[in-house]
Motif scaffolding. Structure first.
Motif, PDB file in Angstrom:
ATOM      1  N   SER A  72      19.247  -3.622   1.214  1.00  0.00           N
ATOM      2  CA  SER A  72      18.457  -3.233   2.387  1.00  0.00           C
ATOM      3  C   SER A  72      17.951  -4.465   3.125  1.00  0.00           C
ATOM      4  O   SER A  72      17.551  -5.452   2.515  1.00  0.00           O
ATOM      5  CB  SER A  72      17.254  -2.385   1.946  1.00  0.00           C
ATOM      6  N   HIS A  73      17.974  -4.393   4.445  1.00  0.00           N
ATOM      7  CA  HIS A  73      17.538  -5.525   5.268  1.00  0.00           C
ATOM      8  C   HIS A  73      16.043  -5.402   5.564  1.00  0.00           C
ATOM      9  O   HIS A  73      15.620  -5.050   6.665  1.00  0.00           O
ATOM     10  CB  HIS A  73      18.344  -5.582   6.568  1.00  0.00           C
ATOM     11  N   VAL A  74      15.248  -5.696   4.558  1.00  0.00           N
ATOM     12  CA  VAL A  74      13.793  -5.691   4.728  1.00  0.00           C
ATOM     13  C   VAL A  74      13.244  -7.009   4.194  1.00  0.00           C
ATOM     14  O   VAL A  74      13.855  -7.659   3.342  1.00  0.00           O
ATOM     15  CB  VAL A  74      13.129  -4.506   3.978  1.00  0.00           C
ATOM     16  N   ASP A  75      12.079  -7.392   4.706  1.00  0.00           N
ATOM     17  CA  ASP A  75      11.440  -8.625   4.241  1.00  0.00           C
ATOM     18  C   ASP A  75      10.933  -8.446   2.816  1.00  0.00           C
ATOM     19  O   ASP A  75      10.357  -7.414   2.464  1.00  0.00           O
ATOM     20  CB  ASP A  75      10.266  -8.988   5.146  1.00  0.00           C
ATOM     21  N   ARG A  76      11.174  -9.472   2.007  1.00  0.00           N
ATOM     22  CA  ARG A  76      10.648  -9.488   0.639  1.00  0.00           C
ATOM     23  C   ARG A  76       9.396 -10.353   0.544  1.00  0.00           C
ATOM     24  O   ARG A  76       8.437  -9.983  -0.108  1.00  0.00           O
ATOM     25  CB  ARG A  76      11.692 -10.049  -0.337  1.00  0.00           C
ATOM     26  N   ILE A 121      -0.559  -5.224   2.997  1.00  0.00           N
ATOM     27  CA  ILE A 121      -0.101  -4.526   1.805  1.00  0.00           C
ATOM     28  C   ILE A 121       0.579  -3.198   2.126  1.00  0.00           C
ATOM     29  O   ILE A 121       1.505  -2.783   1.402  1.00  0.00           O
ATOM     30  CB  ILE A 121      -1.272  -4.334   0.802  1.00  0.00           C
ATOM     31  N   GLU A 122       0.153  -2.497   3.173  1.00  0.00           N
ATOM     32  CA  GLU A 122       0.820  -1.228   3.491  1.00  0.00           C
ATOM     33  C   GLU A 122       2.258  -1.473   3.927  1.00  0.00           C
ATOM     34  O   GLU A 122       3.180  -0.773   3.498  1.00  0.00           O
ATOM     35  CB  GLU A 122       0.060  -0.463   4.578  1.00  0.00           C
ATOM     36  N   ARG A 123       2.469  -2.476   4.762  1.00  0.00           N
ATOM     37  CA  ARG A 123       3.831  -2.825   5.185  1.00  0.00           C
ATOM     38  C   ARG A 123       4.663  -3.265   3.980  1.00  0.00           C
ATOM     39  O   ARG A 123       5.854  -2.915   3.863  1.00  0.00           O
ATOM     40  CB  ARG A 123       3.762  -3.950   6.215  1.00  0.00           C
ATOM     41  N   MET A 124       4.072  -4.020   3.097  1.00  0.00           N
ATOM     42  CA  MET A 124       4.769  -4.460   1.897  1.00  0.00           C
ATOM     43  C   MET A 124       5.154  -3.270   1.018  1.00  0.00           C
ATOM     44  O   MET A 124       6.259  -3.211   0.464  1.00  0.00           O
ATOM     45  CB  MET A 124       3.889  -5.438   1.106  1.00  0.00           C
ATOM     46  N   ALA A 125       4.232  -2.302   0.879  1.00  0.00           N
ATOM     47  CA  ALA A 125       4.522  -1.110   0.079  1.00  0.00           C
ATOM     48  C   ALA A 125       5.659  -0.302   0.699  1.00  0.00           C
ATOM     49  O   ALA A 125       6.517   0.239  -0.022  1.00  0.00           O
ATOM     50  CB  ALA A 125       3.265  -0.253  -0.047  1.00  0.00           C
ATOM     51  N   MET A 126       5.690  -0.228   2.010  1.00  0.00           N
ATOM     52  CA  MET A 126       6.778   0.486   2.692  1.00  0.00           C
ATOM     53  C   MET A 126       8.119  -0.197   2.416  1.00  0.00           C
ATOM     54  O   MET A 126       9.123   0.464   2.116  1.00  0.00           O
ATOM     55  CB  MET A 126       6.505   0.548   4.192  1.00  0.00           C
ATOM     56  N   ASN A 127       8.142  -1.520   2.491  1.00  0.00           N
ATOM     57  CA  ASN A 127       9.381  -2.246   2.229  1.00  0.00           C
ATOM     58  C   ASN A 127       9.831  -2.070   0.780  1.00  0.00           C
ATOM     59  O   ASN A 127      11.029  -1.957   0.498  1.00  0.00           O
ATOM     60  CB  ASN A 127       9.203  -3.726   2.551  1.00  0.00           C
ATOM     61  N   ALA A 128       8.871  -2.057  -0.148  1.00  0.00           N
ATOM     62  CA  ALA A 128       9.214  -1.847  -1.555  1.00  0.00           C
ATOM     63  C   ALA A 128       9.827  -0.468  -1.764  1.00  0.00           C
ATOM     64  O   ALA A 128      10.798  -0.312  -2.506  1.00  0.00           O
ATOM     65  CB  ALA A 128       7.971  -2.015  -2.421  1.00  0.00           C
ATOM     66  N   ALA A 129       9.265   0.532  -1.101  1.00  0.00           N
ATOM     67  CA  ALA A 129       9.808   1.884  -1.216  1.00  0.00           C
ATOM     68  C   ALA A 129      11.218   1.959  -0.626  1.00  0.00           C
ATOM     69  O   ALA A 129      12.103   2.623  -1.191  1.00  0.00           O
ATOM     70  CB  ALA A 129       8.879   2.875  -0.515  1.00  0.00           C
TER      71      ALA A 129
END
Length: 332
Positions: A309-313, A292-300
């Motif tokens: 942005s090239h981040v995992d969804r 969840i922390e990595r997911m929150a970083m990607n959401a931000a």
């Protein structure tokens, strides 16, 4: 001193609506806005030095809307957003709802009213349609831990159905057939999807779910203790428990210990989220990793930099096998 809440109460509207009138928003009908202005004058609310609620309009900020942050899970969500905010020179604004459904849309509107246009939404009760409505004009709104098809490029989500499936299937592969499911009583998507995965795994082994082995309880320690005690009192056929998260699992293990039952020798236990440090567990807890922390970083990042942005969804489930599952299959 009269506050904006006093005005809202006297006018019979939300604080967000009062805020929009103060900010001269065109979203409030003229007749309604005039009535609210009359109430402002009647109750003596002073706005001369606070013409806009955001005195220093926080365009250098990012909002996080989350149910609560006083848990390891909530703390990791806040930490993920704050790490990205700091790298980008932004200040985080965190608004919690504490399971109050009415606060969720109001808090979203409040952030927009004070000029915060970059927002990570991790509320559970606010509807997809409401988020879609606000997101049409505000492209900095990103949804965390939920997938909304119409705006999936601005969603960061997790395959919870697969998580429930992997946890249950691992137990089935180890020979377990009496598998109980201990979950939250809150009507959220996480819970529903995990249970679907549990049922899918059972069906692959031609096992019908036993509703007596399902416990849905609040997330406080006492409720979980009662639920596990109930499960253990119903039958001796239960050989394993799939828990809603690692906290539920930790309480489960304590109850079993207090009843003289050993994990995993007598009862196997699986958690979900991999949030709590393993020093809290003896033996070490087998669980589903939920980053969840990595997911929150990607959401931000999506909120700040845009949907290109090239981040995992989408994040997939992974099972972490430690020490709380007993193999019931005889070795030859």
């Amino acid at each position: 001193m009269t506050t904006i809440k006093d005005v809202a109460k006297a006018a019979g509207v939300s604080t967000a609506t009062v805020s929009r009138v103060i900010n001269n928003s065109s979203k409030v009908p003229v007749d309604k806005a005039n009535k609210i202005r009359e109430v402002i004058n009647q109750v003596g609310y002073e706005i001369a030095n606070n013409r806009r609620l955001g005195i220093n309009k926080p365009q250098g900020s990012i909002g996080l809307l989350i149910n609560e942050i006083n848990s390891p899970y909530g703390g990791l969500v806040a930490s993920g957003v704050e790490k990205v905010a700091r790298k980008n020179g932004l200040k985080p604004i965190i608004l919690t709802s504490l399971d109050n459904k009415d606060d969720e849309e109001e808090n979203l509107q409040y952030l927009l009213d004070i000029g915060c246009k970059k927002i990570v939404v991790h509320y559970q009760s606010i509807s997809d349609s409401t988020i879609e409505k606000y997101s049409k004009d505000e492209h900095g709104i990103v949804v965390l831990n939920r997938k909304i098809e119409s705006m999936k490029n601005r969603c960061v989500y997790f395959d919870h159905e697969q998580g429930g499936y992997l946890a249950t299937k691992r137990l089935l592969e180890k020979g377990h057939r009496g598998i109980a499911f201990l979950t939250s009583n809150i009507n959220i998507l996480d819970k529903t999807e995990r249970y679907k995965g549990y049922l899918r795994a059972l069906s692959e082994y031609n096992i019908n779910a036993n509703l007596d082995w399902l416990e849905e309880v609040p997330s406080d320690e006492h409720s979980i203790i009662v639920a596990v005690t109930n499960l253990m009192s119903k039958t001796s056929s239960i050989s394993a428990i799939v828990a809603f998260n690692d906290f539920y699992a930790s309480v489960t293990m304590q109850v079993l210990h207090d009843r003289g039952l050993r994990v995993p020798e007598d009862i196997s236990v699986i958690g979900y989220d991999n949030v709590l440090p393993q020093c809290y567990f003896h033996p070490k807890l087998s669980t589903i990793n939920f980053p969840i922390e990595r997911m929150a970083m990607n959401a931000a990042i999506l909120s700040i930099c845009g949907e290109d942005s090239h981040v995992d969804r989408c994040f997939n489930s992974t099972f972490i096998d430690r020490e709380t599952i007993k193999n019931l299959i005889s070795k030859r």
